[in-house]
Design an enzyme around this catalytic site. Structure first.
Site, PDB file in Angstrom:
ATOM      1  N   HIS A   1      -2.569   4.287  -1.047  1.00 23.64           N
ATOM      2  CA  HIS A   1      -3.583   5.140  -0.419  1.00 23.64           C
ATOM      3  C   HIS A   1      -3.926   4.863   0.848  1.00 23.64           C
ATOM      4  O   HIS A   1      -4.141   5.795   1.874  1.00 23.64           O
ATOM      5  CB  HIS A   1      -4.853   5.408  -1.105  1.00 23.64           C
ATOM      6  CG  HIS A   1      -5.900   4.461  -0.895  1.00 23.64           C
ATOM      7  ND1 HIS A   1      -7.228   4.424  -1.149  1.00 23.64           N
ATOM      8  CD2 HIS A   1      -5.794   3.013  -0.611  1.00 23.64           C
ATOM      9  CE1 HIS A   1      -7.824   3.459  -1.179  1.00 23.64           C
ATOM     10  NE2 HIS A   1      -7.108   2.351  -0.632  1.00 23.64           N
TER      11      HIS A   1
ATOM     12  N   ASP B   1       0.714 -10.814   0.065  1.00 25.51           N
ATOM     13  CA  ASP B   1       0.158 -10.099   1.090  1.00 25.51           C
ATOM     14  C   ASP B   1       0.221 -10.871   2.649  1.00 25.51           C
ATOM     15  O   ASP B   1       1.081 -11.414   2.614  1.00 25.51           O
ATOM     16  CB  ASP B   1      -1.643 -10.219   0.820  1.00 25.51           C
ATOM     17  CG  ASP B   1      -2.378  -8.961   1.401  1.00 25.51           C
ATOM     18  OD1 ASP B   1      -2.499  -8.891   2.583  1.00 25.51           O
ATOM     19  OD2 ASP B   1      -3.060  -8.110   0.632  1.00 25.51           O
TER      20      ASP B   1
ATOM     21  N   GLY C   1       4.150 -12.211   3.460  1.00 23.58           N
ATOM     22  CA  GLY C   1       5.226 -11.602   3.993  1.00 23.58           C
ATOM     23  C   GLY C   1       4.458 -10.095   4.108  1.00 23.58           C
ATOM     24  O   GLY C   1       3.310  -9.638   4.374  1.00 23.58           O
ATOM     25  N   ASP C   2       5.720  -9.346   4.639  1.00 23.81           N
ATOM     26  CA  ASP C   2       5.042  -7.915   5.093  1.00 23.81           C
ATOM     27  C   ASP C   2       5.968  -7.100   4.146  1.00 23.81           C
ATOM     28  O   ASP C   2       7.201  -6.787   3.952  1.00 23.81           O
ATOM     29  CB  ASP C   2       5.896  -7.706   6.407  1.00 23.81           C
ATOM     30  CG  ASP C   2       5.844  -6.158   6.999  1.00 23.81           C
ATOM     31  OD1 ASP C   2       5.285  -5.450   6.228  1.00 23.81           O
ATOM     32  OD2 ASP C   2       6.555  -5.983   8.098  1.00 23.81           O
ATOM     33  N   PHE C   3       5.088  -6.202   3.574  1.00 26.88           N
ATOM     34  CA  PHE C   3       5.645  -5.334   2.211  1.00 26.88           C
ATOM     35  C   PHE C   3       6.354  -4.342   2.991  1.00 26.88           C
ATOM     36  O   PHE C   3       7.087  -3.563   1.962  1.00 26.88           O
ATOM     37  CB  PHE C   3       4.720  -5.116   1.479  1.00 26.88           C
ATOM     38  CG  PHE C   3       3.364  -4.217   1.955  1.00 26.88           C
ATOM     39  CD1 PHE C   3       3.310  -3.227   2.752  1.00 26.88           C
ATOM     40  CD2 PHE C   3       2.221  -4.753   1.062  1.00 26.88           C
ATOM     41  CE1 PHE C   3       2.326  -2.628   3.016  1.00 26.88           C
ATOM     42  CE2 PHE C   3       1.012  -4.037   1.379  1.00 26.88           C
ATOM     43  CZ  PHE C   3       0.996  -2.942   2.580  1.00 26.88           C
TER      44      PHE C   3
HETATM   45  C1  LIG Z   1      -7.149  -1.811   0.589  1.00 30.51           C
HETATM   46  S1  LIG Z   1      -6.649  -3.646   0.618  1.00 30.51           S
HETATM   47  C2  LIG Z   1      -6.205  -3.622  -1.232  1.00 30.51           C
HETATM   48  C3  LIG Z   1      -6.499  -5.056  -1.828  1.00 30.51           C
HETATM   49  C4  LIG Z   1      -6.469  -5.248  -3.352  1.00 30.51           C
HETATM   50  N1  LIG Z   1      -5.056  -4.804  -3.724  1.00 30.51           N
HETATM   51  C5  LIG Z   1      -7.596  -4.566  -3.839  1.00 30.51           C
HETATM   52  O1  LIG Z   1      -7.503  -3.412  -4.360  1.00 30.51           O
HETATM   53  O2  LIG Z   1      -8.620  -5.316  -4.074  1.00 30.51           O
HETATM   54  C6  LIG Z   1      -4.947  -3.422   0.970  1.00 30.51           C
HETATM   55  C7  LIG Z   1      -4.286  -4.568   1.325  1.00 30.51           C
HETATM   56  O3  LIG Z   1      -2.934  -4.408   1.876  1.00 30.51           O
HETATM   57  C8  LIG Z   1      -2.631  -5.571   2.702  1.00 30.51           C
HETATM   58  N2  LIG Z   1      -1.471  -5.198   3.773  1.00 30.51           N
HETATM   59  C9  LIG Z   1      -1.620  -4.440   4.704  1.00 30.51           C
HETATM   60  N3  LIG Z   1      -0.481  -4.432   5.420  1.00 30.51           N
HETATM   61  C10 LIG Z   1       0.320  -5.085   4.761  1.00 30.51           C
HETATM   62  C11 LIG Z   1       1.593  -5.370   4.964  1.00 30.51           C
HETATM   63  N4  LIG Z   1       2.405  -4.937   5.908  1.00 30.51           N
HETATM   64  N5  LIG Z   1       2.362  -6.302   4.087  1.00 30.51           N
HETATM   65  C12 LIG Z   1       1.615  -6.946   3.148  1.00 30.51           C
HETATM   66  N6  LIG Z   1       0.330  -6.568   2.951  1.00 30.51           N
HETATM   67  C13 LIG Z   1      -0.172  -5.941   3.553  1.00 30.51           C
HETATM   68  C14 LIG Z   1      -3.855  -5.818   3.084  1.00 30.51           C
HETATM   69  O4  LIG Z   1      -4.134  -7.078   3.878  1.00 30.51           O
HETATM   70  C15 LIG Z   1      -4.859  -5.549   2.237  1.00 30.51           C
HETATM   71  O5  LIG Z   1      -5.113  -6.898   1.355  1.00 30.51           O
END
Ligand SMILES: C[S@@+](CC[C@H](N)C(=O)[O-])C[C@H]1O[C@@H](n2cnc3c(N)ncnc32)[C@H](O)[C@@H]1O
Length: 366
Positions: free
Chosen positions: A270, A224, A250-252
């Site tokens: 989503h 994340d 990281g940045d996914f």
């Molecule tokens: C809606 S939350 C879901 C968290 C977890 N999977 C859950 O269901 O409880 C979305 C996650 O995506 C992460 N996220 C958003 N943009 C991101 C990026 N560019 N790279 C990595 N993670 C990212 C956010 O920090 C967040 O933790």
């Protein structure tokens, strides 16, 4: 205001509510329904204020008078009794005698010590972070673009990167919402045939910790942003799985960690439109071994809207206004997965109390 309040209270003959000529009982009922929905935002803010002020925490399991409660919550007693009576109308508390209140089983869910607490969800989902973009829902419907970026000047997660306290609260609210799924997912899928699960966008690690606890031979990686992962090491320690789990920032959209044979994504796709979601899935595809799988934990919308089941459709609008994302149907997932080089290999509803579905994707042939 008077006619609005009368309407909300269900007075069919209130001025401006039930006085239209020719209005019959069904019409009055329809007007009451609309008025109840219009007042929904106020009901939500009542829950939010109760959570922020710790009203149900202060009540505990006791009957308590408003003066003592007001002192403990550091609020004005005459205003608190008004909040509590609105909460009584919403069946969160009961007024057992004049000025003496007790939490109902529903209200107890707003206390921090409830095992299935939604206190942080009530706080975060009524915070300006979530709510301000909703004021511009009509704009988002006109343009198809998230209002969040206009209101805050940047995207949702970029905003959170700059706000550590808000980010911690958001992560905690995600964890609260994930616990019911974490309770059932480890037994609902054959994790034992994999060696390393990478939880992409795994947040504070609540879901992966539950999977690793239930499957002692499995290793894990939670991936994340730095803010998203701030609480993850503590979650893994508490669950006793830290020695089997790496925490990787990281940045996914750039890449996801290599080395996994199962890539888990819950409530991540989503958040994003199809182009962004396909990029993210494509990054998983790049590092996935031929016998690897992607496991999506997401709601799956029915092809036709069902009356009375607003929850996921409201979540869909929440994705629109705050992130530019969307909830998807099975056909939407199939098309999205195909774009990223996958085929949908199975889809099942998770057992209750989770409201999510489990979508497994395998690399497409060729
Ligand atoms: C809606 S939350 C879901 C968290 C977890 N999977 C859950 O269901 O409880 C979305 C996650 O995506 C992460 N996220 C958003 N943009 C991101 C990026 N560019 N790279 C990595 N993670 C990212 C956010 O920090 C967040 O933790």
């Amino acid at each position: 205001m008077a006619d609005v309040e009368d309407g909300a209270a269900g007075t069919a003959d209130a001025p401006g509510v039930g006085d239209a000529s020719g209005a019959d009982g069904a019409d009055a009922e329809a007007r009451r329904t609309v008025m109840r929905l219009v007042f929904g935002t106020m009901a939500a803010q009542t829950l939010g204020a109760a959570a922020r002020l710790g009203v149900v925490d202060a009540l505990g399991g006791e009957e308590r008078g408003v003066e003592a409660l007001a002192a403990e919550c550091a609020v004005q007693p005459r205003a608190l009794v008004r909040l509590l009576r609105a909460m009584a109308g919403l069946e969160l508390v009961e007024e057992v005698r004049a000025g003496v209140f007790r939490a109902t089983p529903t209200g107890r869910v707003l206390s921090a010590d409830h095992p299935g607490s939604f206190k942080t969800i009530a706080t975060v989902f009524t915070d300006p972070l979530m709510v301000r973009s909703w004021e511009r829902l009509a704009d988002s419907v006109r343009t198809g673009e998230p209002a969040f970026d206009q209101v805050f000047g940047k995207g949702f997660f970029e905003h959170l990167e700059e706000r550590p306290e808000l980010s911690a609260a958001f992560n905690a609210s995600m964890s609260e919402g994930t616990r019911t799924t974490a309770a059932v997912l480890p037994g609902a899928y054959d994790f034992a045939r994999f060696h390393t699960v990478v939880d992409v966008g795994g947040g504070d690690g609540t879901l992966l910790a539950a999977v690793l606890r239930a499957h002692p031979a499995l290793r894990g990686v939670v991936h994340d942003t730095p803010r998203g992962l701030a609480q993850a090491p503590a979650t893994m320690e508490r669950a006793g799985v830290a020695s089997r789990c790496s925490v990787v920032t990281g940045d996914f959209f750039a890449s996801v960690p290599a080395g996994g044979d199962l890539y888990l994504l819950k409530s991540v796709l989503h958040d994003w439109d199809d182009d962004r979601a396909a990029t993210l899935l494509g990054n998983c595809r790049q590092v996935l071994p031929p016998d690897g799988r992607v496991l999506l934990v997401e709601p799956v919308l029915p092809p036709l809207a069902r009356p009375g089941e607003a929850g996921w459709y409201l979540s869909d609008l929440n994705m629109l206004v705050n992130l530019g994302g969307l909830e998807r149907t099975r056909a939407d997932f199939e098309a999205l997965l195909a774009r990223a080089g996958f085929r949908l290999s199975s889809l099942a509803q998770l057992p209750a109390p989770s409201a999510f579905s489990l979508i497994e994707a395998a690399p497409a042939a060729g």
